[in-house]
Structures are given as C-alpha cells and as structure tokens.
Write a protein that holds these residues in place. Structure first.
Motif, PDB file in Angstrom:
ATOM      1  N   SER A   1       3.971   7.710 -19.914  1.00  0.00           N
ATOM      2  CA  SER A   1       2.953   6.845 -19.329  1.00  0.00           C
ATOM      3  C   SER A   1       3.532   5.444 -19.179  1.00  0.00           C
ATOM      4  O   SER A   1       3.951   4.830 -20.181  1.00  0.00           O
ATOM      5  N   VAL A   2       3.572   4.971 -17.956  1.00  0.00           N
ATOM      6  CA  VAL A   2       4.105   3.645 -17.648  1.00  0.00           C
ATOM      7  C   VAL A   2       3.058   2.883 -16.841  1.00  0.00           C
ATOM      8  O   VAL A   2       2.562   3.402 -15.835  1.00  0.00           O
ATOM      9  N   PRO A   3       2.689   1.681 -17.242  1.00  0.00           N
ATOM     10  CA  PRO A   3       1.735   0.895 -16.436  1.00  0.00           C
ATOM     11  C   PRO A   3       2.313   0.584 -15.057  1.00  0.00           C
ATOM     12  O   PRO A   3       3.502   0.296 -14.918  1.00  0.00           O
ATOM     13  N   GLU A   4       1.475   0.653 -14.042  1.00  0.00           N
ATOM     14  CA  GLU A   4       1.950   0.459 -12.671  1.00  0.00           C
ATOM     15  C   GLU A   4       2.428  -0.967 -12.425  1.00  0.00           C
ATOM     16  O   GLU A   4       3.325  -1.192 -11.618  1.00  0.00           O
ATOM     17  N   ASP A   5       1.822  -1.943 -13.111  1.00  0.00           N
ATOM     18  CA  ASP A   5       2.231  -3.328 -12.882  1.00  0.00           C
ATOM     19  C   ASP A   5       3.567  -3.656 -13.525  1.00  0.00           C
ATOM     20  O   ASP A   5       4.205  -4.648 -13.167  1.00  0.00           O
ATOM     21  N   LYS A   6       4.021  -2.825 -14.480  1.00  0.00           N
ATOM     22  CA  LYS A   6       5.304  -3.048 -15.141  1.00  0.00           C
ATOM     23  C   LYS A   6       6.415  -2.134 -14.619  1.00  0.00           C
ATOM     24  O   LYS A   6       7.551  -2.216 -15.095  1.00  0.00           O
TER      25      LYS A   6
ATOM     26  N   ASN B   1       0.827  -1.216   0.000  1.00  0.00           N
ATOM     27  CA  ASN B   1       0.000   0.000   0.000  1.00  0.00           C
ATOM     28  C   ASN B   1       0.857   1.261   0.000  1.00  0.00           C
ATOM     29  O   ASN B   1       0.522   2.261  -0.657  1.00  0.00           O
ATOM     30  N   LEU B   2       1.974   1.239   0.731  1.00  0.00           N
ATOM     31  CA  LEU B   2       2.893   2.385   0.697  1.00  0.00           C
ATOM     32  C   LEU B   2       3.486   2.571  -0.699  1.00  0.00           C
ATOM     33  O   LEU B   2       3.615   3.706  -1.189  1.00  0.00           O
ATOM     34  N   ILE B   3       3.831   1.459  -1.346  1.00  0.00           N
ATOM     35  CA  ILE B   3       4.344   1.552  -2.721  1.00  0.00           C
ATOM     36  C   ILE B   3       3.283   2.149  -3.642  1.00  0.00           C
ATOM     37  O   ILE B   3       3.590   2.961  -4.533  1.00  0.00           O
TER      38      ILE B   3
ATOM     39  N   VAL C   1       8.649  13.179  -1.497  1.00  0.00           N
ATOM     40  CA  VAL C   1       7.231  12.830  -1.540  1.00  0.00           C
ATOM     41  C   VAL C   1       6.558  13.304  -0.253  1.00  0.00           C
ATOM     42  O   VAL C   1       7.099  13.098   0.849  1.00  0.00           O
ATOM     43  N   PRO C   2       5.409  13.945  -0.337  1.00  0.00           N
ATOM     44  CA  PRO C   2       4.750  14.430   0.893  1.00  0.00           C
ATOM     45  C   PRO C   2       4.323  13.292   1.797  1.00  0.00           C
ATOM     46  O   PRO C   2       4.159  12.145   1.382  1.00  0.00           O
ATOM     47  N   ALA C   3       4.141  13.621   3.058  1.00  0.00           N
ATOM     48  CA  ALA C   3       3.781  12.614   4.053  1.00  0.00           C
ATOM     49  C   ALA C   3       2.356  12.114   3.825  1.00  0.00           C
ATOM     50  O   ALA C   3       1.542  12.745   3.136  1.00  0.00           O
ATOM     51  N   VAL C   4       2.085  10.967   4.388  1.00  0.00           N
ATOM     52  CA  VAL C   4       0.748  10.381   4.267  1.00  0.00           C
ATOM     53  C   VAL C   4      -0.247  11.218   5.061  1.00  0.00           C
ATOM     54  O   VAL C   4       0.053  11.703   6.166  1.00  0.00           O
ATOM     55  N   GLN C   5      -1.407  11.402   4.495  1.00  0.00           N
ATOM     56  CA  GLN C   5      -2.431  12.175   5.181  1.00  0.00           C
ATOM     57  C   GLN C   5      -2.905  11.431   6.425  1.00  0.00           C
ATOM     58  O   GLN C   5      -2.983  10.200   6.452  1.00  0.00           O
ATOM     59  N   VAL C   6      -3.254  12.208   7.433  1.00  0.00           N
ATOM     60  CA  VAL C   6      -3.707  11.632   8.708  1.00  0.00           C
ATOM     61  C   VAL C   6      -5.192  11.328   8.614  1.00  0.00           C
ATOM     62  O   VAL C   6      -6.003  12.222   8.313  1.00  0.00           O
ATOM     63  N   GLY C   7      -5.539  10.073   8.844  1.00  0.00           N
ATOM     64  CA  GLY C   7      -6.939   9.678   8.821  1.00  0.00           C
ATOM     65  C   GLY C   7      -7.658  10.084  10.096  1.00  0.00           C
ATOM     66  O   GLY C   7      -7.042  10.334  11.142  1.00  0.00           O
ATOM     67  N   SER C   8      -8.968  10.138  10.006  1.00  0.00           N
ATOM     68  CA  SER C   8      -9.784  10.555  11.152  1.00  0.00           C
ATOM     69  C   SER C   8     -10.032   9.361  12.063  1.00  0.00           C
ATOM     70  O   SER C   8     -10.402   8.268  11.613  1.00  0.00           O
TER      71      SER C   8
ATOM     72  N   LYS D   1       3.511   5.431  -5.943  1.00  0.00           N
ATOM     73  CA  LYS D   1       3.255   5.311  -7.385  1.00  0.00           C
ATOM     74  C   LYS D   1       2.295   6.391  -7.866  1.00  0.00           C
ATOM     75  O   LYS D   1       2.424   6.875  -9.004  1.00  0.00           O
ATOM     76  N   GLN D   2       1.348   6.782  -7.029  1.00  0.00           N
ATOM     77  CA  GLN D   2       0.436   7.852  -7.435  1.00  0.00           C
ATOM     78  C   GLN D   2       1.176   9.178  -7.605  1.00  0.00           C
ATOM     79  O   GLN D   2       0.961   9.903  -8.581  1.00  0.00           O
ATOM     80  N   HIS D   3       2.090   9.475  -6.671  1.00  0.00           N
ATOM     81  CA  HIS D   3       2.902  10.697  -6.826  1.00  0.00           C
ATOM     82  C   HIS D   3       3.840  10.578  -8.026  1.00  0.00           C
ATOM     83  O   HIS D   3       4.078  11.573  -8.732  1.00  0.00           O
ATOM     84  N   HIS D   4       4.364   9.387  -8.267  1.00  0.00           N
ATOM     85  CA  HIS D   4       5.242   9.182  -9.428  1.00  0.00           C
ATOM     86  C   HIS D   4       4.469   9.341 -10.735  1.00  0.00           C
ATOM     87  O   HIS D   4       4.993   9.899 -11.715  1.00  0.00           O
ATOM     88  N   LYS D   5       3.231   8.878 -10.753  1.00  0.00           N
ATOM     89  CA  LYS D   5       2.412   9.025 -11.958  1.00  0.00           C
ATOM     90  C   LYS D   5       2.122  10.495 -12.249  1.00  0.00           C
ATOM     91  O   LYS D   5       2.154  10.935 -13.412  1.00  0.00           O
ATOM     92  N   ALA D   6       1.841  11.271 -11.188  1.00  0.00           N
ATOM     93  CA  ALA D   6       1.626  12.705 -11.383  1.00  0.00           C
ATOM     94  C   ALA D   6       2.887  13.389 -11.889  1.00  0.00           C
ATOM     95  O   ALA D   6       2.827  14.317 -12.706  1.00  0.00           O
TER      96      ALA D   6
END
Length: 507
Positions: A288-293, A267-269, A306-313, A273-278
């Motif tokens: 454009s690179v597929p995430e599975d490859k 999940n951390l990866i 990379v910014p820190a993970v958002q804090v959940g409620s 990957k979302q920040h890398h895609k942006a």
C-alpha cells in the motif's frame, strides 16, 4: 624526342652507309684519297653522334620508366628538380597526361565498384533485418526506452491520446476565438493534419472520459459546412470549450491551453495510478503506497500493458420521424415489437441480468497467498514471509523516493570505488595534502565511467561528509585542499560506506 629528330637520324645513317663503299673503291685506285675517306667518315660520326646519344637516352628512359617510378616512390626525399632530369618535350607531357587520365579513370571505376558493393551489402542487411524483425516493439517496450529515472511515465497509447487532446484543443481554440462553430468534421481534419494519424469519434469519447470538464458536446443542424457530402439540414456534433463565464467573451489563450494540457496529463496519471493500485493489492504480501507520495511505478508493473481508456458516450443525433396520425404511430409500434419478441421478453431480461454479472466474474483471479513455487519447497513459510515483507518494504521505499534522494543513492554506490582511487592517488603523489583540482583530475582519469570535474568534486565532498574522520577539506586562500588520515584503515571506511548506503535505502 620528336619524330623529326628520329627521321633525321635514320636519314643521316643511311647516307653515311651509302658513301662508305664509294670511298673504299676510290682508295684502291688512288691511295691519296684514303685520308679524305677517313676525314669524311670522322665528320659523319661527329655529325651523327649527338643525335644518336639523344635517341639512345630517350629509349633508355622509356625502358626504365617503371623502375624510375618505383625508385621515386621508395625514396620520397629525392629532389625532383635534379640536374640529371632532362626537360620534357610536348610529346612526353602528352604521354604523362594520358597516363594520369588513365590512372584517374581506373581509380574512379574502382571507387564506383566499391560503392556498389557497399550498397548491395547495406540492402542485403536491411532485407535481413526486416525479415527477422517481427511485430514492432516500440509500443510494447516504450517505457524501457525512457531516460532514467523513469518516474511516473505514461503508456504509449496514453501519450498518443495526450497529443490528440493537445491538437484538438488547439483547433477548437482557433475556431472558438474567431467565433466559428467547431464541428467534428473540422476538428478531425485539423487534428489529422497536425498528427498525421487517424482521429475518430472514439478518441473524442476517450478524451471526454479523461477530462469531462474540458468540452461540451451537442448535436446541431443548419450549420454551414461548405461540403457537398454533408447536407445543411443534417445533425452534426459540435464541440465548445468550457471556460469561466465571468468575462463577457472569454478567450482561449495560450496560458489556458497549457493549463488544460497539464490537467489532462494529471488525469491520465490518475488513471494509471488506479491500475497500479490494483496491481499492488494483488501482490503477496499486498503493498500500500499513498498516491501523493508515489514517485515511480513498481518494477514488475508493466506500464505499457495498461488497458486503453474507456470510450465515453457522446450525444447521438436525435431520431425523428414524420408521422401525421395516431394510426400511423400505432402501426409503427406494432412493426417494431413482434409477437416473438413479446414472448421472449422475460428470458431476455434474465439473460441481461446474468450477463451483467459476467464481467465481474471474468476478472483475472488473484493467486492465493499460500501458493508456494516448486523451487521453494522445503523452505519454512515464516522465512518466506519475512523475505517477502522485507522486499515489499524495499520496493515501497523505492516507489516513494524523490529524484534528489535517488541521485544521492547513486553517488553513495560509487563512493567505495572512489575511496580506493583517492587512496592510491595520495600514495602515488607522496603528499599529505592535495589540491581539489588535482585530485579531481586524477580520479576522473582513473574511474571506470566518464565523470566531469564538477561531478567528481560533488562525490569528494559527499565522501568527506560521510567519512569526516578519514577525509577532510581545508579552504586555504582561493583553493581547497584535501587531507587524508592514513592512520585509518581503508576497509573500515568501506564498511562504513556500505552501512550508510543500506540506511539510505531503507528511507
């Protein structure tokens, strides 16, 4: 030589000098006593000559002690048990022992001074390093310190969060397996003891954001705390692991802990990957690179930025008030909502609606595609587009390459120099065929970096695979023999290797 012998020598000498004038006076009166005088003087000379020789020898030995030491040090082959060397008395042994003790003390003091000087230099170097070093770089450049190839490495703060999840999951598993309620106070103490870091509710919120299906959170009261600072009737945050309820009483075993840790890491990866895609979409041209490859990050993607993970409620404690009548409820409502707040309520809602759009407007703007640096002015736009497209294609191939292909490419980059070395080995040996072991030893000794014999054999077999018309391997009995075709030019083989390397890089 002892003090008694020296005293005896001077006493005999004084008595001989005192007898000599009396014998001379008797010799004037009676001539017949002259022979007695000469006879007595001769006996005294004979009596004192051994003592005098011993005294002179000791004095000479003491005077030439330093010369003898220098000669002994310059001539190590001299026999120490020579017949000329006299036996040492107890006084001489004591003198030598004192000299040895003095030399040992002097040597010890010099060593101590050298150690103190070395410590002073080390302390000065450490203070200089501390003053010159600014903010710690182990977080900002954490990815650069990883072993190559880096692969999909995590930022430093994400690795700390993964370690916190592992510690938290371990503590929760221990409490859950013995049917004890896991409160945040207990988890916090256990995690801080394991990691020696502060563990707050914000970290629990980040863990919930990354892996929401790991734990269930509730606010409960009347839980025994065994702590005087927390009252029994107050609400506390409780944590319970989410498990498969098919069993009557599921146990959080070690295999399940490992599986949950693996899911959290994946999940951390995915978050990175979302920040890398942006980041890839903001490039010119976009990639454009597929995430599975995806097997590695873009070279210009700063992983540690990379910014820190958002804090959940997390569930807050319920707000309860003791009211008995409706009049008290109305008064409480009037005290909370003032007339000024009622008048400003429409403007407040408008402000919040505008403010909700500000974060989207505050996103960093992507540079326009047509922007050309000042150093590239005058270059045609079509040429720049072709170069950028080729570079993007090369980077995309590098990001989707697996470790086996990466190792093969690294071996192909070495084949050019190894081909030259192998050619020189055959010329030096003046043989048409060489044993594999001999060739590997010669090439490993001539190559610029350290390669084992097994790695060198892999390179040779790859060279025979890429250039079979130049190098061939023949198994004969239990050995492998290398045969080189000397009719083929080395430059042709090098061009062929470079062409094969370019083809492999495009894949």
């Amino acid at each position: 030589m002892s003090q008694a012998q020296v005293t005896e020598f001077f006493c005999q000498r004084k008595s001989g000098a005192a007898r000599a004038p009396g014998h001379r006076r008797k010799g004037r009166v009676r001539g017949s006593s002259a022979s007695g005088f000469h006879h007595g003087n001769k006996e005294s000379a004979l009596c004192c000559s051994p003592v005098r020789e011993e005294f002179v020898r000791v004095v000479d030995e003491a005077a030439g002690l330093s010369n003898d030491r220098q000669s002994a040090s310059s001539r190590p082959d001299t026999d120490p048990a020579s017949p000329r060397t006299p036996k040492r008395s107890s006084a001489e042994a004591e003198f030598d022992l004192g000299a040895a003790v003095f030399s040992a003390a002097a040597e010890h003091s010099s060593v101590k001074r050298r150690r103190q000087a070395g410590r002073a230099r080390d302390a000065e170097a450490n203070t200089t390093e501390k003053t010159t070093r600014g903010t710690p770089a182990y977080q900002r450049y954490h990815t650069l310190a990883q072993a190559t190839p880096p692969g999909l490495s995590l930022p430093y703060q994400y690795k700390i969060l993964a370690e916190m999840f592992r510690s938290m999951d371990t503590v929760v598993a221990m409490l859950y397996n013995r049917s004890e309620t896991a409160t945040f106070a207990k988890i916090k103490q256990g995690v801080q003891d394991m990691m020696h870091r502060r563990f707050e509710e914000s970290h629990v919120g980040q863990i919930k954001t990354v892996f929401p299906a790991a734990f269930s959170f509730r606010q409960q009261k009347n839980i025994p705390t065994f702590n005087s600072n927390v009252s029994r009737g107050s609400y506390q945050l409780t944590v319970e692991p989410v498990l498969n309820r098919n069993e009557a009483r599921p146990v959080l075993s070690a295999s399940r802990l490992l599986e949950r840790r693996r899911v959290f890491h994946q999940n951390l990866i995915s978050v990175v990957k979302q920040h890398h895609k942006a980041f890839l979409s903001s490039l010119v041209p976009p990639v454009s690179v597929p995430e599975d490859k995806l097997t590695r990050w873009h070279p210009r993607f700063n992983v540690d930025a990379v910014p820190a993970v958002q804090v959940g409620s997390l569930p807050p404690p319920p707000h309860t008030e003791n009211v008995s009548t409706a009049q008290e409820v109305l008064e409480k409502a009037r005290s909370l909502i003032t007339p000024k707040v009622r008048r400003q309520r429409p403007s407040t809602s408008t402000t919040w609606s505008v403010g909700s759009q500000n974060p989207a407007a505050a996103q960093p703007a992507v540079p326009p595609a047509g922007l050309v640096p000042s150093s590239l002015k005058g270059v045609s736009q079509s040429l720049l587009d072709r170069i950028r497209a080729k570079e993007a294609q090369k980077l995309q191939a590098a990001m989707t390459r697996n470790p086996a292909q990466e190792e093969r490419l690294l071996m192909l980059t070495r084949l050019g120099e190894l081909a030259r070395i192998l050619r020189n080995v055959f010329v030096a040996e003046k043989k048409s065929a060489l044993v594999m072991e001999v060739a590997c030893n010669r090439m490993a000794a001539s190559y610029r970096s350290a390669l084992s014999l097994g790695e060198m054999e892999k390179h040779i077999r790859l060279l025979a695979e890429v250039a079979p018309d130049w190098l061939s391997i023949h198994p004969i009995r239990k050995d492998f023999y290398l045969k080189l075709n000397k009719m083929v030019e080395l430059n042709v083989i090098l061009d062929k290797l470079n062409h094969r390397l370019r083809e492999e890089e495009r894949l």
